[in-house]
Design a protein around this motif. Sequence first.
Motif, mmCIF file in Angstrom:
data_model
loop_
_atom_site.group_PDB
_atom_site.id
_atom_site.type_symbol
_atom_site.label_atom_id
_atom_site.label_comp_id
_atom_site.label_asym_id
_atom_site.label_seq_id
_atom_site.Cartn_x
_atom_site.Cartn_y
_atom_site.Cartn_z
ATOM 1 N N LYS A 18 0.782 -1.313 -0.036
ATOM 2 C CA LYS A 18 -0.156 0.123 -0.142
ATOM 3 C C LYS A 18 0.773 1.195 0.183
ATOM 4 C CE LYS A 18 -3.576 2.415 2.341
ATOM 5 N NZ LYS A 18 -3.145 3.729 1.842
ATOM 6 N N ARG A 19 1.574 1.201 0.846
ATOM 7 C CA ARG A 19 2.783 2.329 0.757
ATOM 8 C C ARG A 19 3.480 2.559 -0.617
ATOM 9 N NH1 ARG A 19 5.758 5.810 3.348
ATOM 10 N NH2 ARG A 19 7.791 5.452 3.508
ATOM 11 N N GLY A 20 3.754 1.620 -0.981
ATOM 12 C CA GLY A 20 4.489 1.598 -2.357
ATOM 13 C C GLY A 20 3.753 2.315 -3.653
ATOM 14 N N TRP A 21 2.231 1.842 -3.460
ATOM 15 C CA TRP A 21 1.238 2.339 -4.505
ATOM 16 C C TRP A 21 1.008 3.775 -4.263
ATOM 17 C CZ3 TRP A 21 0.946 0.257 -8.870
ATOM 18 C CH2 TRP A 21 1.077 -1.156 -9.049
ATOM 19 N N ALA A 77 7.067 3.183 -12.584
ATOM 20 C CA ALA A 77 7.005 2.857 -10.973
ATOM 21 C C ALA A 77 5.894 2.012 -10.835
ATOM 22 C CB ALA A 77 6.803 4.275 -10.157
ATOM 23 N N GLU A 78 4.910 2.012 -11.745
ATOM 24 C CA GLU A 78 3.660 1.339 -11.599
ATOM 25 C C GLU A 78 4.390 -0.229 -12.118
ATOM 26 O OE1 GLU A 78 3.749 4.103 -13.224
ATOM 27 O OE2 GLU A 78 2.191 4.948 -12.548
ATOM 28 N N THR A 79 5.164 -0.369 -13.132
ATOM 29 C CA THR A 79 5.599 -1.813 -13.182
ATOM 30 C C THR A 79 6.266 -2.428 -12.208
ATOM 31 O OG1 THR A 79 5.821 -1.144 -15.652
ATOM 32 C CG2 THR A 79 7.446 -2.963 -14.915
ATOM 33 N N SER A 80 7.311 -1.605 -11.436
ATOM 34 C CA SER A 80 7.914 -2.093 -10.365
ATOM 35 C C SER A 80 6.931 -2.622 -9.321
ATOM 36 C CB SER A 80 9.045 -1.206 -9.859
ATOM 37 O OG SER A 80 10.179 -1.298 -10.362
ATOM 38 N N TRP A 81 5.868 -1.797 -8.957
ATOM 39 C CA TRP A 81 4.924 -2.418 -7.843
ATOM 40 C C TRP A 81 4.055 -3.326 -8.333
ATOM 41 C CZ3 TRP A 81 6.034 -1.579 -2.911
ATOM 42 C CH2 TRP A 81 7.028 -0.683 -2.707
ATOM 43 N N ALA A 82 3.817 -3.194 -9.395
ATOM 44 C CA ALA A 82 2.970 -4.431 -9.897
ATOM 45 C C ALA A 82 3.833 -5.758 -9.779
ATOM 46 C CB ALA A 82 2.939 -4.541 -11.253
ATOM 47 N N GLU A 83 5.437 -5.533 -10.302
ATOM 48 C CA GLU A 83 6.204 -6.835 -9.901
ATOM 49 C C GLU A 83 6.130 -7.285 -8.359
ATOM 50 O OE1 GLU A 83 8.942 -6.035 -13.858
ATOM 51 O OE2 GLU A 83 9.686 -5.243 -11.797
ATOM 52 N N HIS A 84 6.315 -6.057 -7.561
ATOM 53 C CA HIS A 84 6.543 -6.245 -6.046
ATOM 54 C C HIS A 84 5.198 -6.944 -5.476
ATOM 55 C CE1 HIS A 84 9.528 -2.687 -5.639
ATOM 56 N NE2 HIS A 84 9.928 -3.612 -5.941
#
Length: 123
Positions: A18-21, A77-84
């Motif tokens: 959640k913090r990342g998104w 950043a969306e790609t990174s957080w989707a991967e996370h």
Amino acid sequence: MQAIFTSSRTPHGEYRLKRGWDAVQTKDPQAKIDADFEFHEMIYSWAGNDTLQNTMRTNWHHIRRSMAIVVRGTVSAETSWAEHAKIIEALMQGDVDCAEEAMRSHISRAMVKTISTLKDMQA
């Protein structure tokens, strides 16, 4: 990798996601970097690998400089957080093989994109 997840870690993983998104939505590069660091610290902690944690902490200031350039550039950043999210979801489901594959994919994509971005800056 088998010991990386217990159900007691679920709320912490969900909080970090959640913090990342939230950081992605703010468009604040520093917030993105901070959330990313916290996410990776969580994964290292779950792995119980003190050597990995200490190595990353020691080198984080170098990594942070590259990340500052990259998050302001073309890396999504969306790609990174989707991967996370994929990594955390696999761990929460106890699917260690899927989590490992997601980690390898994330690391590979991030490495290629970071190197490409930094090379483009030198050109």
